[in-house]
Design a protein around this motif. Structure first.
Motif, PDB file in Angstrom:
ATOM      1  N   LEU A  43      -8.995 -24.701 -14.692  1.00  0.00           N
ATOM      2  CA  LEU A  43      -7.878 -24.305 -13.738  1.00  0.00           C
ATOM      3  C   LEU A  43      -7.606 -22.576 -13.764  1.00  0.00           C
ATOM      4  O   LEU A  43      -6.862 -22.272 -13.251  1.00  0.00           O
ATOM      5  CB  LEU A  43      -6.783 -24.968 -14.322  1.00  0.00           C
ATOM      6  N   ASP A  44      -8.330 -21.847 -14.559  1.00  0.00           N
ATOM      7  CA  ASP A  44      -8.409 -20.433 -14.385  1.00  0.00           C
ATOM      8  C   ASP A  44      -9.191 -19.915 -13.299  1.00  0.00           C
ATOM      9  O   ASP A  44     -10.362 -19.527 -13.296  1.00  0.00           O
ATOM     10  CB  ASP A  44      -8.898 -19.866 -15.762  1.00  0.00           C
ATOM     11  N   LEU A  45      -8.595 -19.918 -12.152  1.00  0.00           N
ATOM     12  CA  LEU A  45      -9.220 -19.604 -10.939  1.00  0.00           C
ATOM     13  C   LEU A  45      -9.144 -18.187 -10.494  1.00  0.00           C
ATOM     14  O   LEU A  45      -8.045 -17.639 -10.917  1.00  0.00           O
ATOM     15  CB  LEU A  45      -8.812 -20.561  -9.791  1.00  0.00           C
ATOM     16  N   PRO A  46     -10.179 -17.878  -9.644  1.00  0.00           N
ATOM     17  CA  PRO A  46      -9.824 -16.231  -9.089  1.00  0.00           C
ATOM     18  C   PRO A  46      -8.315 -16.088  -8.511  1.00  0.00           C
ATOM     19  O   PRO A  46      -7.831 -16.892  -7.783  1.00  0.00           O
ATOM     20  CB  PRO A  46     -10.831 -16.122  -7.994  1.00  0.00           C
ATOM     21  N   GLN A  47      -7.663 -15.216  -8.997  1.00  0.00           N
ATOM     22  CA  GLN A  47      -6.327 -14.942  -8.260  1.00  0.00           C
ATOM     23  C   GLN A  47      -6.390 -14.577  -6.711  1.00  0.00           C
ATOM     24  O   GLN A  47      -7.344 -13.992  -6.409  1.00  0.00           O
ATOM     25  CB  GLN A  47      -5.378 -13.959  -8.866  1.00  0.00           C
ATOM     26  N   PRO A  48      -5.520 -15.148  -6.052  1.00  0.00           N
ATOM     27  CA  PRO A  48      -5.470 -14.621  -4.570  1.00  0.00           C
ATOM     28  C   PRO A  48      -5.319 -13.178  -4.445  1.00  0.00           C
ATOM     29  O   PRO A  48      -4.533 -12.600  -5.173  1.00  0.00           O
ATOM     30  CB  PRO A  48      -4.142 -15.450  -3.979  1.00  0.00           C
ATOM     31  N   GLY A  49      -5.739 -12.325  -3.413  1.00  0.00           N
ATOM     32  CA  GLY A  49      -5.706 -10.976  -3.347  1.00  0.00           C
ATOM     33  C   GLY A  49      -6.778 -10.269  -4.127  1.00  0.00           C
ATOM     34  O   GLY A  49      -6.454  -8.961  -4.029  1.00  0.00           O
ATOM     35  N   THR A  50      -7.587 -11.033  -4.908  1.00  0.00           N
ATOM     36  CA  THR A  50      -8.543 -10.089  -5.548  1.00  0.00           C
ATOM     37  C   THR A  50     -10.195 -10.431  -5.046  1.00  0.00           C
ATOM     38  O   THR A  50     -10.967 -10.038  -5.410  1.00  0.00           O
ATOM     39  CB  THR A  50      -8.662 -10.879  -7.086  1.00  0.00           C
ATOM     40  N   GLY A  51      -9.916 -10.930  -3.688  1.00  0.00           N
ATOM     41  CA  GLY A  51     -11.308 -11.271  -2.878  1.00  0.00           C
ATOM     42  C   GLY A  51     -12.133 -12.202  -3.505  1.00  0.00           C
ATOM     43  O   GLY A  51     -13.237 -12.483  -3.089  1.00  0.00           O
ATOM     44  N   GLY A  52     -11.572 -13.163  -4.073  1.00  0.00           N
ATOM     45  CA  GLY A  52     -12.052 -14.538  -4.706  1.00  0.00           C
ATOM     46  C   GLY A  52     -11.805 -15.647  -4.131  1.00  0.00           C
ATOM     47  O   GLY A  52     -11.918 -16.862  -4.795  1.00  0.00           O
ATOM     48  N   LEU A  53     -11.096 -15.550  -3.123  1.00  0.00           N
ATOM     49  CA  LEU A  53     -10.772 -16.898  -2.216  1.00  0.00           C
ATOM     50  C   LEU A  53     -11.715 -17.953  -2.170  1.00  0.00           C
ATOM     51  O   LEU A  53     -11.451 -19.149  -2.275  1.00  0.00           O
ATOM     52  CB  LEU A  53     -10.014 -16.495  -0.845  1.00  0.00           C
ATOM     53  N   PRO A 193       2.996 -11.952   0.221  1.00  0.00           N
ATOM     54  CA  PRO A 193       1.707 -12.133   1.020  1.00  0.00           C
ATOM     55  C   PRO A 193       1.032 -13.434   0.587  1.00  0.00           C
ATOM     56  O   PRO A 193       0.307 -14.021   1.271  1.00  0.00           O
ATOM     57  CB  PRO A 193       0.940 -10.790   0.568  1.00  0.00           C
ATOM     58  N   GLY A 194       1.243 -13.630  -0.790  1.00  0.00           N
ATOM     59  CA  GLY A 194       0.402 -15.043  -1.474  1.00  0.00           C
ATOM     60  C   GLY A 194       0.934 -16.168  -0.811  1.00  0.00           C
ATOM     61  O   GLY A 194       0.267 -17.252  -1.153  1.00  0.00           O
ATOM     62  N   ALA A 245     -14.472 -28.099   9.649  1.00  0.00           N
ATOM     63  CA  ALA A 245     -13.296 -27.777   8.569  1.00  0.00           C
ATOM     64  C   ALA A 245     -13.529 -26.694   7.588  1.00  0.00           C
ATOM     65  O   ALA A 245     -13.004 -26.030   7.091  1.00  0.00           O
ATOM     66  CB  ALA A 245     -12.686 -28.968   8.031  1.00  0.00           C
ATOM     67  N   GLU A 246     -14.823 -27.085   6.927  1.00  0.00           N
ATOM     68  CA  GLU A 246     -15.338 -26.388   5.972  1.00  0.00           C
ATOM     69  C   GLU A 246     -15.667 -24.922   6.436  1.00  0.00           C
ATOM     70  O   GLU A 246     -15.163 -23.827   5.700  1.00  0.00           O
ATOM     71  CB  GLU A 246     -16.850 -26.760   5.260  1.00  0.00           C
ATOM     72  N   THR A 247     -16.284 -24.763   7.628  1.00  0.00           N
ATOM     73  CA  THR A 247     -16.404 -23.433   8.199  1.00  0.00           C
ATOM     74  C   THR A 247     -15.106 -22.717   8.478  1.00  0.00           C
ATOM     75  O   THR A 247     -15.118 -21.458   8.225  1.00  0.00           O
ATOM     76  CB  THR A 247     -17.262 -23.725   9.587  1.00  0.00           C
ATOM     77  N   LEU A 248     -14.229 -23.604   9.102  1.00  0.00           N
ATOM     78  CA  LEU A 248     -12.859 -22.874   9.316  1.00  0.00           C
ATOM     79  C   LEU A 248     -12.246 -22.278   8.140  1.00  0.00           C
ATOM     80  O   LEU A 248     -11.591 -20.970   7.932  1.00  0.00           O
ATOM     81  CB  LEU A 248     -11.947 -23.699   9.956  1.00  0.00           C
ATOM     82  N   LEU A 249     -12.222 -22.814   7.004  1.00  0.00           N
ATOM     83  CA  LEU A 249     -11.726 -22.343   5.675  1.00  0.00           C
ATOM     84  C   LEU A 249     -12.622 -21.323   4.888  1.00  0.00           C
ATOM     85  O   LEU A 249     -11.837 -20.356   4.483  1.00  0.00           O
ATOM     86  CB  LEU A 249     -11.665 -23.633   4.644  1.00  0.00           C
ATOM     87  N   LEU A 250     -13.782 -21.233   5.241  1.00  0.00           N
ATOM     88  CA  LEU A 250     -14.816 -20.043   4.703  1.00  0.00           C
ATOM     89  C   LEU A 250     -14.323 -18.908   5.595  1.00  0.00           C
ATOM     90  O   LEU A 250     -14.191 -17.788   5.170  1.00  0.00           O
ATOM     91  CB  LEU A 250     -16.265 -20.607   5.109  1.00  0.00           C
ATOM     92  N   HIS A 251     -14.082 -18.932   7.089  1.00  0.00           N
ATOM     93  CA  HIS A 251     -13.811 -17.874   7.753  1.00  0.00           C
ATOM     94  C   HIS A 251     -12.373 -17.491   7.161  1.00  0.00           C
ATOM     95  O   HIS A 251     -12.352 -16.001   7.098  1.00  0.00           O
ATOM     96  CB  HIS A 251     -13.689 -18.342   9.031  1.00  0.00           C
ATOM     97  N   ALA A 252     -11.292 -18.203   6.954  1.00  0.00           N
ATOM     98  CA  ALA A 252     -10.287 -17.672   6.427  1.00  0.00           C
ATOM     99  C   ALA A 252     -10.157 -17.114   5.156  1.00  0.00           C
ATOM    100  O   ALA A 252      -9.584 -16.230   5.240  1.00  0.00           O
ATOM    101  CB  ALA A 252      -9.131 -19.149   6.511  1.00  0.00           C
ATOM    102  N   ALA A 253     -11.017 -17.673   4.350  1.00  0.00           N
ATOM    103  CA  ALA A 253     -11.212 -17.129   3.026  1.00  0.00           C
ATOM    104  C   ALA A 253     -11.737 -15.759   2.960  1.00  0.00           C
ATOM    105  O   ALA A 253     -11.128 -14.915   2.222  1.00  0.00           O
ATOM    106  CB  ALA A 253     -12.006 -17.974   2.141  1.00  0.00           C
ATOM    107  N   GLY A 254     -12.456 -15.611   4.092  1.00  0.00           N
ATOM    108  CA  GLY A 254     -12.957 -13.869   4.020  1.00  0.00           C
ATOM    109  C   GLY A 254     -12.149 -13.224   4.819  1.00  0.00           C
ATOM    110  O   GLY A 254     -12.437 -11.903   4.779  1.00  0.00           O
ATOM    111  N   THR A 255     -11.161 -13.631   5.759  1.00  0.00           N
ATOM    112  CA  THR A 255     -10.363 -12.617   6.541  1.00  0.00           C
ATOM    113  C   THR A 255      -8.905 -12.587   6.110  1.00  0.00           C
ATOM    114  O   THR A 255      -8.300 -11.695   6.637  1.00  0.00           O
ATOM    115  CB  THR A 255     -10.448 -13.080   7.768  1.00  0.00           C
ATOM    116  N   GLU A 257      -7.039 -12.171   3.656  1.00  0.00           N
ATOM    117  CA  GLU A 257      -6.518 -11.033   2.605  1.00  0.00           C
ATOM    118  C   GLU A 257      -6.281  -9.583   3.253  1.00  0.00           C
ATOM    119  O   GLU A 257      -5.671  -8.790   2.839  1.00  0.00           O
ATOM    120  CB  GLU A 257      -7.069 -11.117   1.316  1.00  0.00           C
ATOM    121  N   GLN A 258      -7.203  -9.603   4.483  1.00  0.00           N
ATOM    122  CA  GLN A 258      -6.787  -8.280   5.169  1.00  0.00           C
ATOM    123  C   GLN A 258      -6.317  -8.499   6.649  1.00  0.00           C
ATOM    124  O   GLN A 258      -6.303  -7.481   7.282  1.00  0.00           O
ATOM    125  CB  GLN A 258      -8.399  -7.608   5.352  1.00  0.00           C
TER     126      GLN A 258
END
Length: 333
Positions: A43-53, A193-194, A245-255, A257-258
């Protein structure tokens, strides 16, 4: 054991389905599985805002694909840890957290004269968790759930879907709130933001739950050894919905935070994933017919769990809010 050392090279979902939890499940067994994940560092996941979404959401989807009740509690804990981190705070060592913020039917926590009161519905993990971040008016409070003022009412949760999520109403009876248990300033919780990034994480769990239903459908077809054209059409529609849905989530994860408006990205993502989930819930039983619904407990439970959990999306109300965002932004797409 779930580990996140090797994530999918392209996408959020692993190619092969994960090993399911043993049946029958219960609140106690799900609690034990949650503690196991926590102790193993899963459960130690990358924190939001660090580029690891992408890695964060892939992990949440993976747990959702295994079991949605387990994922509901895991997502709540990881969200709470992220909220504390965003506030510059550290979680209590060894503690499992939840986030209890529902305001349903006029209920909700209130903070008056330095004491926490009120009733909060839909509190998952009410007997399993150690602490909860509770939204009370415009404040967020870190509550020790061993406090005698925390009154649990698990009998209020009557759902068949998500039945092992340890959910129900919690009544807060005059719990003393000190300055060090207040998280952030007034209105900080939903204004940070989070908040949007956490909303995307919930959609990742929905994706995992939908993938779990899809896994059950594929297993059914392979077990029967046959598939007619109508069944194949349903399977193709489910595959397209899941990958969209997976593609949409991937796009969101990459965009996200900015993004200038991260909540618009999150709202669009959640709406798209919710639509895909409804496609899965519609096609799956039409493909299989009644047999696995009546004879395969795991498959029937997955459908019931997903139908309940995805209603964290508020249907037309959330879509109307998204439409308002689009109209006010003056954009055509």
């Amino acid at each position: 054991m779930i580990t996140w050392e090797a994530r999918p090279a392209h996408g959020l979902l692993e190619t092969a389905p994960p090993k399911p939890l043993p049946l029958p499940r219960s609140t106690a067994s799900i609690g034990g599985d949650l503690r196991t994940l926590y102790a193993a560092g899963a459960l130690d996941l990358p924190q939001p805002g660090t580029g690891g979404l992408v890695g964060r959401w892939a992990a949440l989807a993976a747990i959702g694909r295994i079991d949605l009740t387990l994922a509901r509690l895991a997502e709540g804990h990881t969200d709470a840890v992220a909220i504390l981190g965003e506030a510059g705070l550290t979680p209590v060592p060894g503690a499992l957290y939840g986030v209890w913020a529902a305001k349903s039917g006029g209920t909700g926590a209130v903070l008056e004269d330095g004491r926490l009161g009120g009733t909060v519905r839909f509190c998952s993990g009410l007997s399993l968790l150690d602490r909860a971040l509770v939204a009370a008016g415009d404040r967020l409070v870190d509550v020790d759930l061993t406090d005698p003022g925390v009154q649990r009412h698990p009998d209020t949760w009557q759902a068949v879907g998500m039945d092992a999520s340890d959910s129900g109403d919690v009544v807060f009876d005059g719990i003393l709130v000190s300055a060090d248990t207040l998280i952030g300033p007034p209105d900080w919780y939903i204004g940070r933001p989070g908040f949007a990034l956490g909303g995307g994480g919930v959609a990742a769990v929905w994706l995992g739950g939908a993938a779990g239903v899809f896994d059950g459908v594929v297993a059914y077809l392979r077990e029967t050894g046959r598939a007619d054209d109508h069944q194949l059409a349903h399977l193709g529609a489910m595959h397209a919905a899941l990958r969209s849905a997976e593609t949409l989530l991937l796009h969101a994860a990459g965009t996200i935070e900015q993004a200038a408006d991260p909540w618009h990205v999150a709202s669009t993502c959640r709406a798209g994933v919710e639509h895909a989930v409804r496609e899965i819930l519609d096609h799956a039983p039409r493909l299989t017919g009644a047999s696995p619904l009546g004879r395969d407990r795991r498959f029937a439970q997955r459908l019931a769990d997903l139908g309940v959990y995805v209603r964290q999306h508020h249907a037309e109300r959330d879509l109307a809010a998204l439409g308002r965002q689009v109209l006010d932004a003056g954009e055509s797409v």
